[in-house]
Design a protein around this motif. Structure first.
Motif, short mmCIF file in Angstrom:
data_model
loop_
_atom_site.label_atom_id
_atom_site.label_comp_id
_atom_site.label_asym_id
_atom_site.label_seq_id
_atom_site.Cartn_x
_atom_site.Cartn_y
_atom_site.Cartn_z
N GLU A 136 0.82 -1.21 0.00
CA GLU A 136 0.00 0.00 0.00
C GLU A 136 0.85 1.26 0.00
O GLU A 136 0.49 2.26 -0.63
CB GLU A 136 -0.99 -0.04 1.17
CG GLU A 136 -1.98 -1.19 1.01
CD GLU A 136 -3.17 -1.12 1.94
OE1 GLU A 136 -3.43 -0.05 2.55
OE2 GLU A 136 -3.86 -2.16 2.06
N ALA A 137 2.00 1.21 0.68
CA ALA A 137 2.91 2.36 0.63
C ALA A 137 3.43 2.55 -0.79
O ALA A 137 3.49 3.67 -1.31
CB ALA A 137 4.06 2.16 1.60
N SER A 138 3.80 1.45 -1.44
CA SER A 138 4.31 1.53 -2.81
C SER A 138 3.23 2.01 -3.77
O SER A 138 3.49 2.84 -4.66
CB SER A 138 4.82 0.15 -3.24
OG SER A 138 5.33 0.19 -4.55
N CYS A 139 1.99 1.53 -3.57
CA CYS A 139 0.90 1.94 -4.45
C CYS A 139 0.58 3.42 -4.27
O CYS A 139 0.39 4.15 -5.25
CB CYS A 139 -0.34 1.08 -4.18
SG CYS A 139 -1.58 1.15 -5.48
N ALA A 140 0.53 3.86 -3.01
CA ALA A 140 0.27 5.28 -2.74
C ALA A 140 1.37 6.15 -3.36
O ALA A 140 1.10 7.21 -3.92
CB ALA A 140 0.19 5.52 -1.24
N ARG A 141 2.60 5.69 -3.27
CA ARG A 141 3.74 6.45 -3.79
C ARG A 141 3.70 6.53 -5.32
O ARG A 141 4.27 7.46 -5.92
CB ARG A 141 5.04 5.82 -3.32
CG ARG A 141 6.28 6.69 -3.48
CD ARG A 141 7.50 6.09 -2.81
NE ARG A 141 7.43 6.23 -1.35
CZ ARG A 141 7.31 5.22 -0.49
NH1 ARG A 141 7.23 3.97 -0.94
NH2 ARG A 141 7.26 5.43 0.80
N SER A 142 3.02 5.57 -5.95
CA SER A 142 3.00 5.54 -7.42
C SER A 142 1.91 6.43 -8.01
O SER A 142 1.85 6.60 -9.23
CB SER A 142 2.77 4.09 -7.90
OG SER A 142 1.44 3.67 -7.66
N ILE A 143 1.06 7.01 -7.16
CA ILE A 143 -0.01 7.89 -7.65
C ILE A 143 0.57 9.25 -8.05
O ILE A 143 1.31 9.86 -7.28
CB ILE A 143 -1.10 8.08 -6.58
CG1 ILE A 143 -1.76 6.73 -6.25
CG2 ILE A 143 -2.15 9.09 -7.04
CD1 ILE A 143 -2.69 6.78 -5.06
N ALA A 144 0.27 9.68 -9.24
CA ALA A 144 0.75 10.99 -9.71
C ALA A 144 -0.02 12.09 -8.98
O ALA A 144 -1.25 12.15 -9.04
CB ALA A 144 0.56 11.11 -11.21
N VAL A 145 0.71 12.94 -8.27
CA VAL A 145 0.08 14.03 -7.50
C VAL A 145 0.61 15.38 -7.98
O VAL A 145 1.71 15.46 -8.52
CB VAL A 145 0.35 13.84 -5.99
CG1 VAL A 145 -0.36 12.62 -5.45
CG2 VAL A 145 1.85 13.77 -5.69
N PRO A 146 -0.15 16.47 -7.75
CA PRO A 146 -1.51 16.46 -7.20
C PRO A 146 -2.52 15.86 -8.17
O PRO A 146 -2.34 15.95 -9.38
CB PRO A 146 -1.80 17.93 -6.96
CG PRO A 146 -0.94 18.65 -7.97
CD PRO A 146 0.31 17.83 -8.10
N VAL A 147 -3.55 15.25 -7.61
CA VAL A 147 -4.59 14.62 -8.43
C VAL A 147 -5.60 15.69 -8.83
O VAL A 147 -6.08 16.44 -7.98
CB VAL A 147 -5.28 13.49 -7.64
CG1 VAL A 147 -6.40 12.88 -8.48
CG2 VAL A 147 -4.26 12.43 -7.24
N PRO A 148 -5.91 15.81 -10.11
CA PRO A 148 -6.87 16.84 -10.55
C PRO A 148 -8.25 16.62 -9.93
O PRO A 148 -8.64 15.48 -9.66
CB PRO A 148 -6.90 16.68 -12.07
CG PRO A 148 -6.32 15.35 -12.35
CD PRO A 148 -5.39 15.02 -11.24
N PRO A 149 -8.99 17.70 -9.71
CA PRO A 149 -10.29 17.61 -9.03
C PRO A 149 -11.25 16.60 -9.66
O PRO A 149 -11.96 15.89 -8.95
CB PRO A 149 -10.84 19.03 -9.13
CG PRO A 149 -9.62 19.89 -9.23
CD PRO A 149 -8.63 19.09 -10.00
N LEU A 172 -3.64 14.17 -1.41
CA LEU A 172 -3.75 14.04 -2.87
C LEU A 172 -4.00 15.39 -3.52
O LEU A 172 -3.44 15.70 -4.58
CB LEU A 172 -4.90 13.08 -3.21
CG LEU A 172 -4.66 11.60 -2.89
CD1 LEU A 172 -5.98 10.83 -2.98
CD2 LEU A 172 -3.62 10.98 -3.82
N GLN A 173 -4.83 16.21 -2.90
CA GLN A 173 -5.13 17.54 -3.43
C GLN A 173 -3.89 18.43 -3.44
O GLN A 173 -3.67 19.21 -4.37
CB GLN A 173 -6.24 18.19 -2.61
CG GLN A 173 -7.62 17.57 -2.79
CD GLN A 173 -8.62 18.09 -1.78
OE1 GLN A 173 -8.26 18.43 -0.65
NE2 GLN A 173 -9.89 18.14 -2.16
N GLU A 174 -3.11 18.33 -2.36
CA GLU A 174 -1.97 19.22 -2.17
C GLU A 174 -0.67 18.66 -2.76
O GLU A 174 0.37 19.33 -2.71
CB GLU A 174 -1.79 19.50 -0.68
CG GLU A 174 -2.99 20.23 -0.07
CD GLU A 174 -2.99 20.23 1.44
OE1 GLU A 174 -1.95 19.86 2.03
OE2 GLU A 174 -4.02 20.61 2.03
#
Length: 222
Positions: free
Chosen positions: A95-108, A192-194
């Motif tokens: 889950e840490a790896s998956c969270a880290r792989s999310i491109a941020v910030p995530v558009p609204p 995610l927003q920030e």
């Protein structure tokens, strides 16, 4: 061939529905670790044929929620302390790896479904509707980790989370845990927003601790 295919599709849907119902009851603590799942009882309760019940139990076994013993039957899976720690170590890594792989910030527009899901979770917690809160929680995490574009990693997260149904049952009915989960979900959304990936990872990891620790405490006193 078309008719046969439709029959198989309907049968698969019935098996999936029964498996989902039993899995939810395990997660809600209505079925307990080591509790025997008697085929005849399930057939009568759900109005299902034996092969459907057996297929549903086999599905749950493949997910790690049920264990079947030759010449004995099926039981809600229970865990030793080492198995719990090992499983949650793996969940933490995934889950840490998956969270880290999310491109941020995530558009609204990509975050809107997650926000809406959490609003449903808020409403369920406020109404003390455990079943609705559980379903909203599952949906929240599916949407959250689905923001990653690594499909293999997302599937691994889903599979290992599914293995912990009986472990998580100890916290699903706990008001303090539900409030903590609610607060952590909103913290994940803000991260995610920030565009704060490190905070997202920290909260995701901390989010796993209550259910793990509650099950370990139960084992220690039991």
């Amino acid at each position: 061939m078309g008719g046969d295919g439709a029959v198989r599709t309907r049968a698969a849907g019935i098996v999936a529905e029964l498996a989902a119902e039993l899995e939810e009851e395990i997660a809600l603590g209505l079925l307990h670790p080591r509790e025997r799942l008697v085929e005849d009882d399930l057939m009568e309760r759900f109005g299902a044929k034996r092969h459907v019940v057996r297929s549903a139990l086999a599905t749950l076994e493949s997910r790690g929620a049920v264990e079947r013993r030759a010449n004995v039957g099926a039981f809600v899976r229970s865990y030793t302390a080492k198995e719990v720690r090992d499983l949650y170590d793996v969940r933490t890594l995934l889950e840490a790896s998956c969270a880290r792989s999310i491109a941020v910030p995530v558009p609204p527009e990509r975050l809107d479904p997650l926000v809406e899901c959490q609003q449903a979770h808020d409403a369920a917690v406020a109404a003390q509707d455990r079943r609705a809160a559980h379903r909203a929680n599952l949906a929240f995490h599916a949407i959250l980790f689905g923001l990653s574009d690594n499909r293999t990693l997302v599937e691994a997260v889903r599979h290992h989370a599914g293995m912990t149904s009986s472990i998580r049952s100890l916290t699903v009915a706990d008001d303090q845990y539900l409030l903590r989960a609610q607060a952590e979900h909103w913290e994940m959304i803000r991260a995610l927003q920030e565009g704060d990936r490190d905070r997202l990872v920290r909260v995701c990891v901390a989010h796993l601790e209550p259910s793990r620790d509650a099950y370990l405490r139960r084992l220690a006193v039991g």
